[in-house]
Design a protein around this motif. Structure first.
Motif, PDB file in Angstrom:
ATOM      1  N   CYS A  18       0.845  -1.197   0.000  1.00  0.00           N
ATOM      2  CA  CYS A  18       0.000   0.000   0.000  1.00  0.00           C
ATOM      3  C   CYS A  18       0.876   1.240   0.000  1.00  0.00           C
ATOM      4  O   CYS A  18       1.939   1.258   0.624  1.00  0.00           O
ATOM      5  CB  CYS A  18      -0.871   0.051   1.255  1.00  0.00           C
ATOM      6  SG  CYS A  18      -1.813  -1.412   1.586  1.00  0.00           S
ATOM      7  N   GLY A  20       0.888   5.851  -0.836  1.00  0.00           N
ATOM      8  CA  GLY A  20       0.232   7.095  -1.198  1.00  0.00           C
ATOM      9  C   GLY A  20       1.272   8.122  -1.585  1.00  0.00           C
ATOM     10  O   GLY A  20       2.465   7.951  -1.322  1.00  0.00           O
ATOM     11  N   ARG A  35       0.381   9.673   5.806  1.00  0.00           N
ATOM     12  CA  ARG A  35       0.114   8.500   6.639  1.00  0.00           C
ATOM     13  C   ARG A  35      -0.884   7.573   5.956  1.00  0.00           C
ATOM     14  O   ARG A  35      -1.775   8.030   5.240  1.00  0.00           O
ATOM     15  CB  ARG A  35      -0.454   8.927   7.987  1.00  0.00           C
ATOM     16  CG  ARG A  35       0.440   9.910   8.709  1.00  0.00           C
ATOM     17  CD  ARG A  35      -0.131  10.370  10.012  1.00  0.00           C
ATOM     18  NE  ARG A  35      -1.278  11.255   9.797  1.00  0.00           N
ATOM     19  CZ  ARG A  35      -1.867  11.935  10.759  1.00  0.00           C
ATOM     20  NH1 ARG A  35      -1.463  11.838  12.006  1.00  0.00           N
ATOM     21  NH2 ARG A  35      -2.886  12.728  10.501  1.00  0.00           N
ATOM     22  N   LEU A  36      -0.727   6.282   6.223  1.00  0.00           N
ATOM     23  CA  LEU A  36      -1.706   5.287   5.810  1.00  0.00           C
ATOM     24  C   LEU A  36      -2.355   4.710   7.062  1.00  0.00           C
ATOM     25  O   LEU A  36      -1.658   4.432   8.047  1.00  0.00           O
ATOM     26  CB  LEU A  36      -1.052   4.157   5.012  1.00  0.00           C
ATOM     27  CG  LEU A  36      -0.435   4.533   3.668  1.00  0.00           C
ATOM     28  CD1 LEU A  36       0.246   3.316   3.053  1.00  0.00           C
ATOM     29  CD2 LEU A  36      -1.469   5.090   2.717  1.00  0.00           C
ATOM     30  N   GLU A  43      -2.796   3.523  12.464  1.00  0.00           N
ATOM     31  CA  GLU A  43      -1.746   4.044  11.582  1.00  0.00           C
ATOM     32  C   GLU A  43      -0.759   2.930  11.293  1.00  0.00           C
ATOM     33  O   GLU A  43      -0.189   2.342  12.215  1.00  0.00           O
ATOM     34  CB  GLU A  43      -1.027   5.225  12.233  1.00  0.00           C
ATOM     35  CG  GLU A  43      -0.010   5.860  11.318  1.00  0.00           C
ATOM     36  CD  GLU A  43       0.664   7.066  11.939  1.00  0.00           C
ATOM     37  OE1 GLU A  43       1.880   6.985  12.173  1.00  0.00           O
ATOM     38  OE2 GLU A  43      -0.031   8.068  12.195  1.00  0.00           O
ATOM     39  N   VAL A  74      -7.800   0.538   3.512  1.00  0.00           N
ATOM     40  CA  VAL A  74      -6.702   1.445   3.807  1.00  0.00           C
ATOM     41  C   VAL A  74      -7.086   2.834   3.300  1.00  0.00           C
ATOM     42  O   VAL A  74      -7.786   2.969   2.290  1.00  0.00           O
ATOM     43  CB  VAL A  74      -5.370   0.957   3.178  1.00  0.00           C
ATOM     44  CG1 VAL A  74      -5.443   0.918   1.670  1.00  0.00           C
ATOM     45  CG2 VAL A  74      -4.191   1.792   3.637  1.00  0.00           C
ATOM     46  N   THR A  75      -6.667   3.863   4.040  1.00  0.00           N
ATOM     47  CA  THR A  75      -6.856   5.244   3.617  1.00  0.00           C
ATOM     48  C   THR A  75      -5.527   5.983   3.712  1.00  0.00           C
ATOM     49  O   THR A  75      -4.652   5.633   4.511  1.00  0.00           O
ATOM     50  CB  THR A  75      -7.901   5.983   4.473  1.00  0.00           C
ATOM     51  OG1 THR A  75      -7.510   5.925   5.845  1.00  0.00           O
ATOM     52  CG2 THR A  75      -9.289   5.380   4.296  1.00  0.00           C
ATOM     53  N   PHE A  76      -5.374   7.007   2.900  1.00  0.00           N
ATOM     54  CA  PHE A  76      -4.178   7.855   2.879  1.00  0.00           C
ATOM     55  C   PHE A  76      -4.590   9.237   3.358  1.00  0.00           C
ATOM     56  O   PHE A  76      -5.618   9.773   2.933  1.00  0.00           O
ATOM     57  CB  PHE A  76      -3.630   7.929   1.453  1.00  0.00           C
ATOM     58  CG  PHE A  76      -2.537   8.956   1.250  1.00  0.00           C
ATOM     59  CD1 PHE A  76      -1.331   8.853   1.928  1.00  0.00           C
ATOM     60  CD2 PHE A  76      -2.704  10.004   0.368  1.00  0.00           C
ATOM     61  CE1 PHE A  76      -0.320   9.784   1.733  1.00  0.00           C
ATOM     62  CE2 PHE A  76      -1.709  10.941   0.158  1.00  0.00           C
ATOM     63  CZ  PHE A  76      -0.510  10.824   0.844  1.00  0.00           C
ATOM     64  N   ALA A  98      -3.384   7.408  -4.018  1.00  0.00           N
ATOM     65  CA  ALA A  98      -3.211   6.262  -3.104  1.00  0.00           C
ATOM     66  C   ALA A  98      -3.400   4.993  -3.915  1.00  0.00           C
ATOM     67  O   ALA A  98      -4.105   4.983  -4.920  1.00  0.00           O
ATOM     68  CB  ALA A  98      -4.221   6.327  -1.966  1.00  0.00           C
ATOM     69  N   ALA A 100      -3.130   0.328  -3.659  1.00  0.00           N
ATOM     70  CA  ALA A 100      -2.925  -0.925  -2.919  1.00  0.00           C
ATOM     71  C   ALA A 100      -2.845  -2.058  -3.928  1.00  0.00           C
ATOM     72  O   ALA A 100      -3.679  -2.146  -4.842  1.00  0.00           O
ATOM     73  CB  ALA A 100      -4.062  -1.164  -1.932  1.00  0.00           C
TER      74      ALA A 100
END
Length: 105
Positions: A18, A20, A35-36, A43, A74-76, A98, A100
């Motif tokens: 993953c 970003g 951050r992911l 985190e 997952v988020t960025f 971002a 993955a």
């Protein structure tokens, strides 16, 4: 999808690479971080620049390998502490982005 558009959701359980990318506008004050987060709360990686300068943009590229079960996501996100508003530069297929990639079990 029309809801939760910031999420990259694992459709298959396993390990995902993953990452970003985000580029901040020029500003020498404060810190910058990319951050992911797994499932919006945990985190899983952070890339940070503690010393931005007044002549260069700050580009952040946090990347990690993480094990997800199906339907986890997952988020960025980015963070800055300049003391005021600071743009995250917007450029198609560059910033913010971002991704993955499922790599196996």
């Amino acid at each position: 999808t029309s809801s939760n558009t910031a999420r990259l959701t694992a459709t298959t359980a396993g390990k995902y690479l993953c990452g970003g990318h985000g580029q901040f506008a020029v500003n020498a004050t404060g810190i910058r971080a990319g951050r992911l987060f797994a499932n919006g709360a945990t985190e899983i990686v952070q890339e940070r620049d503690n010393e931005p300068n007044a002549s260069d943009t700050v580009a952040l590229n946090p990347i990690t390998l993480y094990a997800f079960t199906a339907a986890q996501y997952v988020t960025f996100s980015t963070f800055q502490s300049s003391g005021g508003n600071l743009d995250l530069n917007s450029a198609a297929n560059y910033s913010p982005e971002a991704w993955a990639l499922w790599v196996g079990n």
